[in-house]
Design an enzyme around this catalytic site. Structure first.
Site, PDB file in Angstrom:
ATOM      1  N   SER A 124       0.839  -1.203   0.000  1.00  0.00           N
ATOM      2  CA  SER A 124       0.000   0.000   0.000  1.00  0.00           C
ATOM      3  C   SER A 124       0.870   1.247   0.000  1.00  0.00           C
ATOM      4  O   SER A 124       1.958   1.258   0.591  1.00  0.00           O
ATOM      5  CB  SER A 124      -0.852  -0.021   1.279  1.00  0.00           C
ATOM      6  OG  SER A 124      -1.504   1.208   1.455  1.00  0.00           O
ATOM      7  N   TYR A 148      -1.934  -1.012  10.839  1.00  0.00           N
ATOM      8  CA  TYR A 148      -2.232  -1.605   9.525  1.00  0.00           C
ATOM      9  C   TYR A 148      -1.060  -1.390   8.563  1.00  0.00           C
ATOM     10  O   TYR A 148      -0.568  -2.327   7.928  1.00  0.00           O
ATOM     11  CB  TYR A 148      -3.516  -0.992   8.934  1.00  0.00           C
ATOM     12  CG  TYR A 148      -3.627  -1.262   7.452  1.00  0.00           C
ATOM     13  CD1 TYR A 148      -3.930  -2.538   6.986  1.00  0.00           C
ATOM     14  CD2 TYR A 148      -3.367  -0.259   6.507  1.00  0.00           C
ATOM     15  CE1 TYR A 148      -3.984  -2.802   5.622  1.00  0.00           C
ATOM     16  CE2 TYR A 148      -3.426  -0.512   5.150  1.00  0.00           C
ATOM     17  CZ  TYR A 148      -3.732  -1.785   4.709  1.00  0.00           C
ATOM     18  OH  TYR A 148      -3.767  -2.046   3.357  1.00  0.00           O
ATOM     19  N   LYS A 152       1.969  -3.980   6.550  1.00  0.00           N
ATOM     20  CA  LYS A 152       2.404  -3.984   5.143  1.00  0.00           C
ATOM     21  C   LYS A 152       3.924  -3.805   5.065  1.00  0.00           C
ATOM     22  O   LYS A 152       4.599  -4.469   4.288  1.00  0.00           O
ATOM     23  CB  LYS A 152       1.709  -2.867   4.362  1.00  0.00           C
ATOM     24  CG  LYS A 152       0.210  -3.046   4.229  1.00  0.00           C
ATOM     25  CD  LYS A 152      -0.140  -4.284   3.419  1.00  0.00           C
ATOM     26  CE  LYS A 152      -1.607  -4.520   3.266  1.00  0.00           C
ATOM     27  NZ  LYS A 152      -1.939  -5.829   2.729  1.00  0.00           N
TER      28      LYS A 152
HETATM   29  P1  NAD Z   1     -11.126  -6.938   1.048  1.00  0.00           P
HETATM   30  O1  NAD Z   1     -11.354  -6.933   2.516  1.00  0.00           O
HETATM   31  O2  NAD Z   1     -12.284  -6.705   0.149  1.00  0.00           O
HETATM   32  O3  NAD Z   1     -10.408  -8.291   0.608  1.00  0.00           O
HETATM   33  C1  NAD Z   1      -9.545  -9.014   1.463  1.00  0.00           C
HETATM   34  C2  NAD Z   1      -9.987 -10.450   1.453  1.00  0.00           C
HETATM   35  O4  NAD Z   1      -9.129 -11.210   2.302  1.00  0.00           O
HETATM   36  C3  NAD Z   1     -11.413 -10.650   1.960  1.00  0.00           C
HETATM   37  O5  NAD Z   1     -12.121 -11.434   1.040  1.00  0.00           O
HETATM   38  C4  NAD Z   1     -11.237 -11.368   3.299  1.00  0.00           C
HETATM   39  O6  NAD Z   1     -12.319 -12.233   3.576  1.00  0.00           O
HETATM   40  C5  NAD Z   1      -9.930 -12.088   3.065  1.00  0.00           C
HETATM   41  N1  NAD Z   1      -9.155 -12.408   4.269  1.00  0.00           N
HETATM   42  C6  NAD Z   1      -8.779 -11.563   5.270  1.00  0.00           C
HETATM   43  N2  NAD Z   1      -8.072 -12.222   6.191  1.00  0.00           N
HETATM   44  C7  NAD Z   1      -7.984 -13.510   5.774  1.00  0.00           C
HETATM   45  C8  NAD Z   1      -7.381 -14.673   6.305  1.00  0.00           C
HETATM   46  N3  NAD Z   1      -6.738 -14.678   7.481  1.00  0.00           N
HETATM   47  N4  NAD Z   1      -7.479 -15.831   5.606  1.00  0.00           N
HETATM   48  C9  NAD Z   1      -8.141 -15.868   4.424  1.00  0.00           C
HETATM   49  N5  NAD Z   1      -8.739 -14.803   3.888  1.00  0.00           N
HETATM   50  C10 NAD Z   1      -8.660 -13.632   4.560  1.00  0.00           C
HETATM   51  O7  NAD Z   1      -9.976  -5.851   0.747  1.00  0.00           O
HETATM   52  P2  NAD Z   1      -9.435  -5.286  -0.631  1.00  0.00           P
HETATM   53  O8  NAD Z   1      -9.756  -3.841  -0.675  1.00  0.00           O
HETATM   54  O9  NAD Z   1      -9.813  -6.158  -1.736  1.00  0.00           O
HETATM   55  O10 NAD Z   1      -7.877  -5.389  -0.352  1.00  0.00           O
HETATM   56  C11 NAD Z   1      -7.099  -6.479  -0.782  1.00  0.00           C
HETATM   57  C12 NAD Z   1      -5.672  -6.286  -0.305  1.00  0.00           C
HETATM   58  O11 NAD Z   1      -5.161  -5.063  -0.830  1.00  0.00           O
HETATM   59  C13 NAD Z   1      -5.535  -6.199   1.214  1.00  0.00           C
HETATM   60  O12 NAD Z   1      -4.354  -6.877   1.587  1.00  0.00           O
HETATM   61  C14 NAD Z   1      -5.406  -4.716   1.458  1.00  0.00           C
HETATM   62  O13 NAD Z   1      -4.672  -4.453   2.629  1.00  0.00           O
HETATM   63  C15 NAD Z   1      -4.647  -4.275   0.234  1.00  0.00           C
HETATM   64  N6  NAD Z   1      -4.849  -2.854  -0.090  1.00  0.00           N
HETATM   65  C16 NAD Z   1      -6.132  -2.384  -0.219  1.00  0.00           C
HETATM   66  C17 NAD Z   1      -6.336  -1.046  -0.503  1.00  0.00           C
HETATM   67  C18 NAD Z   1      -7.729  -0.471  -0.588  1.00  0.00           C
HETATM   68  O14 NAD Z   1      -7.881   0.734  -0.429  1.00  0.00           O
HETATM   69  N7  NAD Z   1      -8.764  -1.267  -0.850  1.00  0.00           N
HETATM   70  C19 NAD Z   1      -5.228  -0.190  -0.686  1.00  0.00           C
HETATM   71  C20 NAD Z   1      -3.947  -0.724  -0.568  1.00  0.00           C
HETATM   72  C21 NAD Z   1      -3.759  -2.056  -0.264  1.00  0.00           C
HETATM   73  C1  WQD Z   2      -9.578   9.663   0.984  1.00  0.00           C
HETATM   74  C2  WQD Z   2      -9.857  11.114   1.326  1.00  0.00           C
HETATM   75  C3  WQD Z   2     -10.313  11.515   3.661  1.00  0.00           C
HETATM   76  C4  WQD Z   2     -14.103   9.367   3.909  1.00  0.00           C
HETATM   77  C5  WQD Z   2      -6.978   4.652   2.988  1.00  0.00           C
HETATM   78  C6  WQD Z   2      -5.974   3.952   3.848  1.00  0.00           C
HETATM   79  C7  WQD Z   2      -4.813   3.496   3.013  1.00  0.00           C
HETATM   80  C8  WQD Z   2      -5.281   2.679   1.818  1.00  0.00           C
HETATM   81  C9  WQD Z   2      -6.385   3.353   1.061  1.00  0.00           C
HETATM   82  C10 WQD Z   2      -5.161   0.357   2.285  1.00  0.00           C
HETATM   83  C11 WQD Z   2      -9.181  11.582   2.622  1.00  0.00           C
HETATM   84  C12 WQD Z   2     -11.514  11.846   2.799  1.00  0.00           C
HETATM   85  C13 WQD Z   2     -12.916   9.922   3.452  1.00  0.00           C
HETATM   86  C14 WQD Z   2     -15.185  10.239   4.262  1.00  0.00           C
HETATM   87  C15 WQD Z   2     -13.818  12.125   3.627  1.00  0.00           C
HETATM   88  N1  WQD Z   2      -5.821   1.426   2.199  1.00  0.00           N
HETATM   89  N2  WQD Z   2     -12.773  11.276   3.313  1.00  0.00           N
HETATM   90  N3  WQD Z   2     -14.986  11.577   4.092  1.00  0.00           N
HETATM   91  O1  WQD Z   2      -7.199   7.698   3.764  1.00  0.00           O
HETATM   92  O2  WQD Z   2      -6.233   8.038   1.451  1.00  0.00           O
HETATM   93  O3  WQD Z   2      -6.372   5.768   2.383  1.00  0.00           O
HETATM   94  O4  WQD Z   2      -7.418   3.765   1.959  1.00  0.00           O
HETATM   95  O5  WQD Z   2      -3.960   0.204   2.175  1.00  0.00           O
HETATM   96  O6  WQD Z   2      -3.985   2.758   3.843  1.00  0.00           O
HETATM   97  O7  WQD Z   2      -5.512   4.865   4.845  1.00  0.00           O
HETATM   98  O8  WQD Z   2      -8.444   6.883   1.691  1.00  0.00           O
HETATM   99  O9  WQD Z   2     -10.807   6.822   0.989  1.00  0.00           O
HETATM  100  O10 WQD Z   2     -10.267   6.811   3.468  1.00  0.00           O
HETATM  101  O11 WQD Z   2      -9.866   8.872   2.146  1.00  0.00           O
HETATM  102  O12 WQD Z   2     -13.705  13.324   3.507  1.00  0.00           O
HETATM  103  O13 WQD Z   2     -16.259   9.801   4.697  1.00  0.00           O
HETATM  104  O14 WQD Z   2     -11.265  11.265   1.544  1.00  0.00           O
HETATM  105  O15 WQD Z   2     -10.175  12.440   4.685  1.00  0.00           O
HETATM  106  O16 WQD Z   2      -8.786  12.889   2.453  1.00  0.00           O
HETATM  107  P1  WQD Z   2      -7.022   7.212   2.404  1.00  0.00           P
HETATM  108  P2  WQD Z   2      -9.917   7.266   2.098  1.00  0.00           P
END
Ligand code: NAD
Ligand code: WQD
Length: 338
Positions: A124, A148, A152
C-alpha cells in the site's frame, strides 16, 4: 498458469480473479470470507464464462494451505488476504499483526514446502508514511504511521529478506494508491461491511440513500480547494497491473517494487463532484473536522511500472465514478440479498 489467489473473494481480489480468468489463467481462491461473500466469486464465474476453484480457509492455518497447494498445484500466488481498516488496526493491533503478518509467514512457509516461489503481494502507498515528499518513488525510505500500515511494511521486509536468502524467489511488492470503481458490468464491486471507511464507497451509499450525507474531513488543508488530494485508481486498471507483474516475474527473479497509481491527485470535492455527475443529481455533503492521521496530499510516481511492466492506468476518474455508481445502483445492499 495456475494461480492461487488469497483474498480472491474480496474487492480487489474478485476483479483480479476475473482479469486472470479472462487472460486464460486457471485460478484457485483461498479466502476465509471474513470480509467478503462467496457470491462475488459466483458472479466472476458468470462474467468469465468459467469458474475459479474455491477453498474456504484461513491463511494462518498452514495445514489448510498445504492441502490447497497439494490439491491444486498452483505455480504462483497473488496474495490479497488481509485486514485493511486503519482505525480498527489501532484498537486491535495484535489481530492485525496475527492475521496479516503471521498469516503471510504461514503462506510463505507453505509455498516453500510446495516449491511455489513466485508471489505478487498487495502492499500500500500507506508505507510511504508522512516524511516523504509527493510524488512517491519506490526507492524512498518507508515508514508507516499506524498498525495496519506497519503490517504492510513488515511483510515487505519479510519478503525482501526471503528474496535475498534464496534467488529462486520471484517477488512483486505492489504499492496500491486509492482503488475505487467497479467492473463495468455492475455485477461485482466493493461491498464494505458497516460504515464505509473510504471516500468513494461512502459517497456511493449517500447517493443510493443508505446514508444521509457525506462528511468531508477537513476543508482547510493547504491544497487548491482546501480538501485532501489522493491518487485514485480504477480497480480494473489495478487488476491488470497484477497480471503485468505476474508476467514480469515469469522471466525475472528477485524482489521488485512498483507503485500502482495514476500519477495524479484528485481532491475530495473533485471526487464528490465527479460522482454527482455520474449520478445526475446532487449528493449532500458538509465540511467536517479533519480526520486524525490524514495526509494533505500524495500521489504516485508510476513511471517504474510503465518502464518495467508496460503498465499504466487508462481509466479516468469519470469512469471510476460511473462504474462504481452502476454497481451501487444495481446492488444497493451489495451482495446481500435485498
Ligand atoms: P477486502 O477486505 O475486500 O479483501 C480481502 C480479502 O481477504 C477478503 O475477502 C477477506 O475475507 C480475506 N481475508 C482476510 N483475512 C484472511 C485470512 N486470514 N485468511 C483468508 N482470507 C482472509 O480488501 P481489498 O480492498 O480487496 O484489499 C485487498 C488487499 O489489498 C488487502 O491486503 C489490502 O490491505 C490491500 N490494499 C487495499 C487497498 C484499498 O484501499 N482497498 C489499498 C492498498 C492495499
Ligand atoms: C480519501 C480522502 C479523507 C471518507 C486509505 C488507507 C490506506 C489505503 C487506502 C489500504 C481523505 C476523505 C474519506 C469520508 C472524507 N488502504 N474522506 N470523508 O485515507 O487516502 O487511504 O485507503 O492500504 O492505507 O488509509 O483513503 O478513501 O479513506 O480517504 O472526507 O467519509 O477522503 O479524509 O482525504 P485514504 P480514504
Amino acid at each position: 498458469m495456475r494461480i492461487l489467489v488469497t483474498g480472491g473473494t474480496g474487492y480487489i481480489g474478485s476483479h483480479t480473479v476475473l482479469t486472470l480468468l479472462e487472460a486464460g489463467h486457471d485460478v484457485v481462491v483461498v479466502d476465509n470470507l471474513v470480509n467478503s461473500s462467496p457470491e462475488a466469486l459466483r458472479r466472476v464465474g458468470e462474467l468469465a464464462g468459467r469458474e475459479a476453484a474455491f477453498v474456504e480457509a484461513d491463511i494462518t492455518d498452514e495445514a489448510a494451505l498445504d492441502a490447497a497447494f497439494s490439491d491444486h498445484s498452483p505455480e504462483a500466488v497473488i496474495h490479497f488476504a488481509g485486514l485493511k481498516a486503519v482505525g480498527e488496526s489501532v484498537g486491535i493491533p495484535l489481530d492485525y499483526y496475527h492475521n496479516n503478518v503471521a498469516g503471510t509467514i504461514s503462506l510463505l512457509r507453505s509455498m516453500d514446502r510446495h516449491a511455489v516461489r513466485t508471489i505478487v503481494f498487495s502492499s500500500s502507498a500507506t508505507v510511504y508514511g508522512e516524511h516523504n515528499p509527493t510524488p512517491y518513488v519506490e526507492k524512498m525510505e518507508i515508514g508507516a504511521m499506524n498498525p495496519y500500515g506497519r503490517t504492510k511494511e513488515q511483510i515487505e521486509d519479510i519478503l525482501s529478506d526471503l528474496g535475498a536468502s534464496d534467488p529462486r524467489w520471484r517477488i512483486a511488492l505492489l504499492r496500491y494508491f486509492n482503488p475505487v470503481g467497479a467492473h463495468p458490468s455492475g455485477r461485482i464491486g466493493e461491498d464494505p461491511q458497516g460504515i464505509p471507511n473510504n471516500l468513494v464507497p461512502f459517497i456511493a451509499q449517500v447517493a443510493v440513500g443508505r446514508r444521509e450525507k457525506l462528511m468531508v474531513f477537513g476543508g482547510d488543508y493547504d491544497t487548491p480547494d482546501g480538501t485532501c488530494l489522493r491518487d485514485y485508481i480504477h480497480v480494473v486498471d489495478l487488476a491488470e497491473g497484477h497480471v503485468a507483474a505476474l508476467n514480469y516475474l515469469t522471466d525475472h527473479e528477485g524482489v521488485h517494487r512498483w507503485n500502482l497509481g495514476s500519477g495524479t491527485g484528485t481532491s475530495v470535492l473533485e471526487m464528490h463532484a465527479a460522482f454527482e455527475k455520474a449520478v445526475g443529481s446532487p449528493i449532500p455533503y458538509e465540511i467536517a473536522p479533519r480526520r486524525p492521521g490524514d495526509l494533505p496530499a500524495f500521489w504516485a510516481d508510476p513511471s517504474a511500472a510503465l518502464a518495467d511492466l508496460g503498465w499504466s492506468t487508462v481509466r479516468t476518474v469519470e469512469q471510476m465514478c460511473e462504474d462504481h455508481w452502476r454497481w451501487q445502483k444495481n446492488n444497493p445492499m451489495g451482495y446481500a440479498p435485498s
